[in-house]
Each structure stands twice: as C-alpha cells, then as structure tokens.
Design an enzyme around this catalytic site. Structure first.
Site, PDB file in Angstrom:
ATOM      1  N   SER A 252     -15.061 -92.375  20.808  1.00 50.23           N
ATOM      2  CA  SER A 252     -15.716 -93.139  21.857  1.00 50.23           C
ATOM      3  C   SER A 252     -16.800 -92.327  22.538  1.00 50.23           C
ATOM      4  O   SER A 252     -16.569 -91.217  23.004  1.00 50.23           O
ATOM      5  CB  SER A 252     -14.654 -93.595  22.871  1.00 50.23           C
ATOM      6  OG  SER A 252     -15.085 -93.383  24.181  1.00 50.23           O
ATOM      7  N   LYS A 253     -17.977 -92.913  22.546  1.00 47.46           N
ATOM      8  CA  LYS A 253     -19.119 -92.244  23.170  1.00 47.46           C
ATOM      9  C   LYS A 253     -18.833 -92.007  24.652  1.00 47.46           C
ATOM     10  O   LYS A 253     -19.202 -90.989  25.220  1.00 47.46           O
ATOM     11  CB  LYS A 253     -20.358 -93.114  22.965  1.00 47.46           C
ATOM     12  CG  LYS A 253     -21.573 -92.688  23.736  1.00 47.46           C
ATOM     13  CD  LYS A 253     -22.293 -91.517  23.122  1.00 47.46           C
ATOM     14  CE  LYS A 253     -23.506 -91.150  23.949  1.00 47.46           C
ATOM     15  NZ  LYS A 253     -24.126 -89.922  23.538  1.00 47.46           N
ATOM     16  N   ARG A 254     -18.167 -92.981  25.252  1.00 46.93           N
ATOM     17  CA  ARG A 254     -17.864 -92.864  26.675  1.00 46.93           C
ATOM     18  C   ARG A 254     -17.014 -91.629  26.971  1.00 46.93           C
ATOM     19  O   ARG A 254     -17.089 -91.043  28.018  1.00 46.93           O
ATOM     20  CB  ARG A 254     -17.161 -94.120  27.179  1.00 46.93           C
ATOM     21  CG  ARG A 254     -17.994 -94.848  28.216  1.00 46.93           C
ATOM     22  CD  ARG A 254     -17.385 -96.183  28.559  1.00 46.93           C
ATOM     23  NE  ARG A 254     -17.399 -97.070  27.385  1.00 46.93           N
ATOM     24  CZ  ARG A 254     -16.478 -97.992  27.140  1.00 46.93           C
ATOM     25  NH1 ARG A 254     -15.468 -98.158  27.947  1.00 46.93           N
ATOM     26  NH2 ARG A 254     -16.572 -98.763  26.081  1.00 46.93           N
TER      27      ARG A 254
END
Ligand code: GLU
Length: 482
Positions: A252-254
């Site tokens: 996940s980029k987040r």
C-alpha cells in the site's frame, strides 16, 4: 466473439503496483487472443479525484507499452470513456429498473440513515438499509420528486435464496441474498455509484472479461443481479488476489510502499518492473522468468492465474532489474545511464561510454551509478590496509614495490591506450617474476582508493588518463611510505 477487456482506474493519484498488474493482465487477456484493451476513467467519486492523476494513467500506459485500443484520448465506438462525461446515461437505466420493480427511490435523510447504523450497531459500523422508502406510494413518490426532496435510487435485492457466479480464478462464489444491502445506484448528486456505473458501462462497452482486484468479489453477486434485472449477459469475471507486502499486509502506497513511479525513480527499468509484476499471480507453463511484453502476449493463458496472494519481493525485482540491465543493447542502456553519469560526475572530459560499459554488469538499479563512479572525480581518502589482499597475495611492501616499478613504465608509455597499458603491465609482471594480482591489485587500489571498483587497474588507468593515473600512483607511494 472478440475479447474486450477494460482498465478502469479511478484517478486518485499514483499508479499502485496492484493496479498496474491488473492493467497488464487485462491487456494480456485481450491481446493474447487478438482482442481489444480499453481504457475507461472512473471519476464518479469526485471527492477522491486528484489533479494530474489522469496524466499519470496515460503516461504509465505509454511507458509500459500497454497500448489501449479505445479510450478518452483516442476515442472509439463506445465513448465517452470518462465516466463523468457519461453522467447523463445512467438515470435512464436506473429508471428502467424502477419500472421493472428492481429499484426504488429513497428520500431518507442522512440523519435517518445514521440513526439506522447506530440502532443496528453490534459493533459493526454498517447497517442494511431498512427499506423504509420501498413502501412509499406512487403519490408520495411523485409529491417528493415534485417538491425537490433529494433522493437516491436503490437496488431492490431479493431477500430469499442465494446468488452464485463463477469466477475464472476463484471458482464458484455464492452469497445468501439476505446478506445483500439495497445498495445505492444513483447518488443524491445525480452521479451513479461505482457499483452501478461499472455494470452499465461494461455492458454498453461490450466488455467480455472484467478483471479486477479480489476486493470486488463480495460485490459481484450484486452486479450479477443487476445484469439479470436488465436481462443482459454478465461478463466473465477474473478477480485477482492482492499483491502483498508480507504475509499479513497488502502492498500500500499509503503505508509507504513503492508505487510504479517510485520504482522508476529508484532506478528500476520499466520492462523489468513489468516482467516482475507479470509473475505476481501468474505463472507460465514452463518455468521461464524473463519475458518481453511480446513474449508474455504469446505465452499468456488465463489458466496460469493463481488465487494465492503473492508477495512483492524487492530483492527478486532487483535481481531481475540487473539481468535486464546486463542484457540491454549498449546504446539503449547508455541513453539511460548517461544522464545519471552526468549528474554524478563533475569531470565531463571522462569517457562516459567507457565508464558505462564497466558499469553494465554491476548495476542493480540505475541509481547505483553515483555510488560506483564517485572516485573518478576525486580520489577518496583511504588507508594502506586496502592494499593488503590475501587472494592477490599482496602486502604493504609488495604494493609499494609494484607501484614504484610501474610508475616509470607508465610515465614513459608512448601511447595512452588500453592495450598498450595492459601489455606494459604484463611485461613488468614477467620481468619482476611476480603474480599478476601483485601488480594489478595495488595499481587498482591506488587508482580508485576503494575496496571494489567497476573495472580493474588497466581499465581505470585508461579512463583516468595518464596525468591523473601518475598522480594517483604517486599518492599511493606517499601513503605506503609514510
Ligand atoms: N475504478 C475501480 C478502481 O480503481 C475499478 C474497479 C474495476 O475494475 O471494476 O478500483
């Protein structure tokens, strides 16, 4: 029947690795069978819209070679290909369902819906809609519409029985209809929800295979009920397992994991990334691992898709990247490395092509360049123990002797060129009756000041030029004599 797949990203920012893998598989499912790959921008959720995100989508498809056959920028027979531009189309379909008794207007206020959540709680912040508005009479509906009360349109789910569909990857999936909420099809701003728009658009665009993340599996029965309600044929569903960071967490980029753009910025090659992600959930019938996009297109079969989640392994990608760099045509490789050398080296008179050639077998990523070539600009400070190498059979004394012996030979060399330097050093080795390494290791050390360097003594001397080579040997002698 022509296979038609679509990549339907929402323009929410960066290109997530999982989304790019979905696009790749969509492309391959279509192209391996001579079909069409379509780009559709799903921007109905205006709150999540990020400026510039559509350009990221176009750029990524361009860079990766996933060329779409229809899309907002190139048109096609089934446009518009941007959902917000299709806004006017959906209400008609919602009304068709209302007339068929498969959907209904809902005028409930947010407060009322929130209160439903609270009363239904059980620790879960979600409650099924209680169908309050399903019981409204035609007159009540008409009056509400006429007085402009905001409304949504909801799908009327069957409450008995179950809904089953076959997924190409996950097999047969069934849900009890009683678990299905009367989901919203048209929002109060008139926009369709994703849940409605994807069905209408996939149907209108003649999509044969819907490929998307497994997070949509649980909603798919609702989509199938919509297809049934309209009397349309549902497409084949190909749900893909998530790409994982480790056994428990999704990539996940987040949470700081790399997006496609991040990987490119970190010096990974587009082709290597695409090759690597092709294998995150698909395997060929033989065990080959390195493929170009064209080769993938030939080898790809839908049956090679797996339902077990795969872990994104940066070490494996890095290995694959170095294999790609090694195998690259030199001119193509040099075009990528030249700007990195230009950035890393102040001394522009150095022969960048020669340096690049030395690096080609050593780079894991393009960003390794700077750390490997810094010594060409300036000899770093180093200690005499660098000269001592067991395998090369060198000691401080031997190193000093070798440097002193090669200095006049190199000073007197008539031409400064790799073969001449090599031959003179080999002649000296023979003359002194020492091993090659006892001459070349000290010379390499004096020229680089580093325990490892791209290229050996002869190549470094050739690139550094006579003057710098002589200076560095003199510095080595001074250091060893001190
Ligand atoms: N717009 C959806 C997303 O970005 C696409 C899902 C689908 O392919 O149906 O997740």
């Amino acid at each position: 029947m022509e296979i038609r797949t679509r990549f339907a990203p929402s323009p929410t920012g960066y290109m997530h690795i999982g989304n790019l893998r979905t696009a790749l598989y969509e492309y391959l499912i279509a192209k391996s069978k001579g079909g069409k790959f379509i780009l559709r921008i799903e921007d109905t959720d205006q709150e999540r819209y990020v400026e510039g995100a559509v350009d990221i989508i176009y750029n990524t498809l361009k860079m990766t070679g996933l060329k779409h056959d229809e899309g907002p920028d190139i048109g096609g027979d089934y446009g518009p290909y941007i959902q917000s531009e299709r806004q006017g189309m959906y209400m008609k379909y919602a009304q068709e369902l209302i007339e068929k008794g498969q959907a209904y207007y809902c005028f409930c206020t947010k407060e009322r819906l929130d209160s439903l959540k609270e009363s239904n709680c059980d620790g879960v912040a979600f409650a099924h809609y209680d169908r309050h508005c399903l019981g409204l009479s035609d007159q009540e509906i008409k009056a509400n519409l006429e007085s402009g009360i905001p409304y949504v349109v909801r799908q009327k789910m069957p409450k008995e029985g179950s809904t089953t569909f076959d997924d190409v990857v996950y097999g047969s999936i069934s849900v009890e209809n009683s678990e299905l909420d009367d989901q919203i099809l048209i929002k109060s701003d008139g926009m369709p929800t994703y849940n409605f728009a994807n069905v209408v658009d996939d149907h209108l665009m003649n999509i044969t295979h819907v490929v998307r993340g497994s997070e949509y599996l649980s909603s798919t029965p609702k989509y199938n009920l919509l297809y049934d309600a309209f009397g349309w044929n549902a497409p084949s569903y190909v749900h893909l397992p998530p790409v994982m960071k480790d056994a428990q967490h999704k990539l996940s980029k987040r949470n700081g994991d790399a997006s496609f753009e991040d990987l490119i910025a970190k010096g990974y090659l587009v082709d290597a990334v695409m090759n690597y992600i092709a294998l995150l959930g698909w395997s060929p019938s033989d065990n080959t691992e390195i493929f170009s996009l064209e080769e993938l297109q030939q080898k790809f079969t839908i049956s090679g898709l797996s339902k077990s989640p795969s872990i994104f392994d940066i070490v494996k990608l890095t290995w694959m990247n170095s294999e790609y760099i090694k195998a690259m045509d030199f001119d193509k490789y040099f075009a990528l490395v030249q700007p990195k050398l230009d950035e890393a080296l102040k001394n522009k008179s150095l022969d960048f092509k020669k340096i690049a050639a030395l690096l080609q077998k050593r780079l894991e990523t393009l960003n390794d360049v700077a750390g490997l070539v810094d010594f060409f600009d300036q000899l770093p400070e180093y200690e005499t123990d660098l000269y001592v190498h067991k395998k090369m059979k060198t000691t401080v004394e031997i190193a000093l002797d070798s440097l002193k012996a090669c200095l006049p030979v190199l000073e007197a060399l008539p031409v400064w060129e790799e073969t001449a330097i090599h031959d003179s050093m080999m002649a000296l080795v023979v003359e002194k009756g020492i091993k090659n390494g006892q001459m070349l290791w000290p010379l390499r050390t004096a020229l680089s000041g580093k325990p490892t360097s791209p290229g050996g003594a002869i190549e470094l001397a050739d690139i550094l030029g006579r003057e710098e080579t002589i200076n560095r040997i003199k510095k080595g002698i001074e250091l060893l004599e001190a």
